[in-house]
Enzyme design. Structure first.
Site, short mmCIF file in Angstrom:
data_model
loop_
_atom_site.label_atom_id
_atom_site.label_comp_id
_atom_site.label_asym_id
_atom_site.label_seq_id
_atom_site.Cartn_x
_atom_site.Cartn_y
_atom_site.Cartn_z
N CYS A 214 -10.95 3.11 -0.71
CA CYS A 214 -9.55 3.41 -0.38
C CYS A 214 -9.28 2.67 0.92
CB CYS A 214 -9.35 4.91 -0.19
SG CYS A 214 -7.74 5.33 0.51
N HIS B 75 -7.35 3.16 3.25
CA HIS B 75 -7.15 3.99 4.44
C HIS B 75 -8.47 4.26 5.17
CE1 HIS B 75 -3.15 4.89 2.87
NE2 HIS B 75 -2.86 5.56 3.97
N ASP C 91 0.87 -1.19 0.00
CA ASP C 91 0.00 0.00 0.00
C ASP C 91 0.90 1.23 0.00
OD1 ASP C 91 -2.43 1.54 0.18
OD2 ASP C 91 -1.97 1.91 2.28
N SER C 92 0.27 2.37 -0.25
CA SER C 92 1.03 3.63 -0.20
C SER C 92 1.39 4.02 1.24
CB SER C 92 0.19 4.75 -0.81
OG SER C 92 -0.95 4.95 0.01
N CYS D 299 -4.21 -1.57 -2.06
CA CYS D 299 -4.30 -0.15 -2.36
C CYS D 299 -5.19 -0.03 -3.59
CB CYS D 299 -2.90 0.39 -2.65
SG CYS D 299 -2.87 2.09 -3.22
N GLU E 263 -3.04 9.14 7.91
CA GLU E 263 -1.59 8.99 8.09
C GLU E 263 -1.10 9.78 9.31
OE1 GLU E 263 0.84 7.14 6.49
OE2 GLU E 263 -0.61 6.14 5.19
N1 DGL Z 1 -4.74 3.30 0.49
C1 DGL Z 1 -4.66 3.63 -0.87
C2 DGL Z 1 -5.89 3.34 -1.67
O1 DGL Z 1 -6.59 2.43 -1.32
C3 DGL Z 1 -3.91 4.85 -1.29
C4 DGL Z 1 -4.23 6.14 -0.70
C5 DGL Z 1 -3.28 7.21 -1.19
O2 DGL Z 1 -2.07 7.01 -1.05
O3 DGL Z 1 -3.74 8.23 -1.72
O4 DGL Z 1 -6.15 3.95 -2.67
#
Ligand code: DGL
Length: 271
Positions: A184, A186, A9-10, A72, A151
């Protein structure tokens, strides 16, 4: 020899998928990379996201992973197809499992999707949803402030509530959806705040559970399930701030993980 599942993931978002993998596949070991240094991926170009994704994958090859979970949505939207084509291990993204889960919950066939700018602009969710049922109506909205909030580990309280309220207003004003996909990884970390803002009548769906279920099916189909009796080993790597990454992980998993380290990813040329 134990072969782990690779999860990328990012940043910390993929932990929401990793937690489900650990719950549903308790014998499996996980190697996780969060590219926290370059998070968010959402506003980045397709080429950047593809490049960074390949850099994480190249690093994971050192760990002899048996399956890759692209935890991600943005990387899934931009790179899943080529990862599947070029890697000789099973590769699973989060968009199709999320879409499938939403369809099982929606009664009025009106589904909302929130995600990063990249995911929303890619159109990957409407494509996946309409690919299953062409009569589904989809309302999508990007939520750029959410990933930086998560984050920073601001997962509840007045700031999180204000940001969620202001960001979701356009979607709420449109009305009519009965199901909302957290597109997402996150966002499940602020799921309670989102659910409260949208109201109890909305099914809020995160793809982690369904993704882990599909991971389990894929492992068994390929006879790759862990058979040994040794306890699993979970390794978590970040390219960014160690303390912030570890703090969120400690709180999210509520259990000690085996290895935490900061790593540097080697550059990869993509075409
Ligand atoms: N968690 C990621 C996603 O599902 C990336 C979020 C990001 O880095 O902008 O898209």
């Amino acid at each position: 020899m134990v072969q782990p599942i690779g999860v990328i993931d990012s940043g910390v978002g993929g932990m929401t998928v990793a937690k489900e993998l650990m719950r549903q596949l308790p014998k499996e070991s996980i190697v996780y990379i969060g590219d926290t240094k370059r998070c968010p991926y959402g506003p980045r170009s397709e080429k950047e996201v593809r490049t960074f994704t390949w850099e994480m994958v190249e690093h994971l090859k050192q760990h002899d992973i048996k399956m890759l979970v692209v935890a991600c949505n943005t990387a899934t939207a931009f790179a899943l197809k080529e990862l599947k084509e070029k890697l000789d291990i099973p590769v699973l993204g989060v968009i199709e499992p999320g879409a499938r889960a939403a369809i099982t919950f929606s009664e009025n066939k009106r589904i909302g999707v929130i995600g990063t700018e990249g995911t929303v602009h890619s159109g990957a969710y409407p494509e996946a949803l309409k690919g299953i049922d062409s009569s589904i109506r989809v309302n999508s909205q990007s939520c750029p402030p959410f990933v930086p909030l998560v984050e920073r580990n601001v997962l509840k309280g007045p700031e999180a509530e204000r940001v969620v309220r202001e960001t979701l207003k356009p979607l709420k004003d449109q009305n009519g959806i009965d199901t909302l996909i957290l597109g997402c990884t996150h966002y499940p970390l602020i799921r309670n705040v989102i659910q409260r803002e949208m109201g109890d009548h909305i099914n809020v769906i995160s793809s982690g559970e369904e993704t882990a279920r599909e991971a389990s099916l894929i492992l068994s189909y390929h006879h790759l399930q862990e058979q040994g009796s040794q306890p699993p080993v979970h390794k978590f790597y970040t390219t960014g701030d160690f303390d912030k990454f570890k703090k969120i992980a400690d709180e999210w998993f509520e259990a000690p993980l085996d290895i935490f380290e900061v790593i540097e990813l080697d550059p990869v040329e993509i075409f």
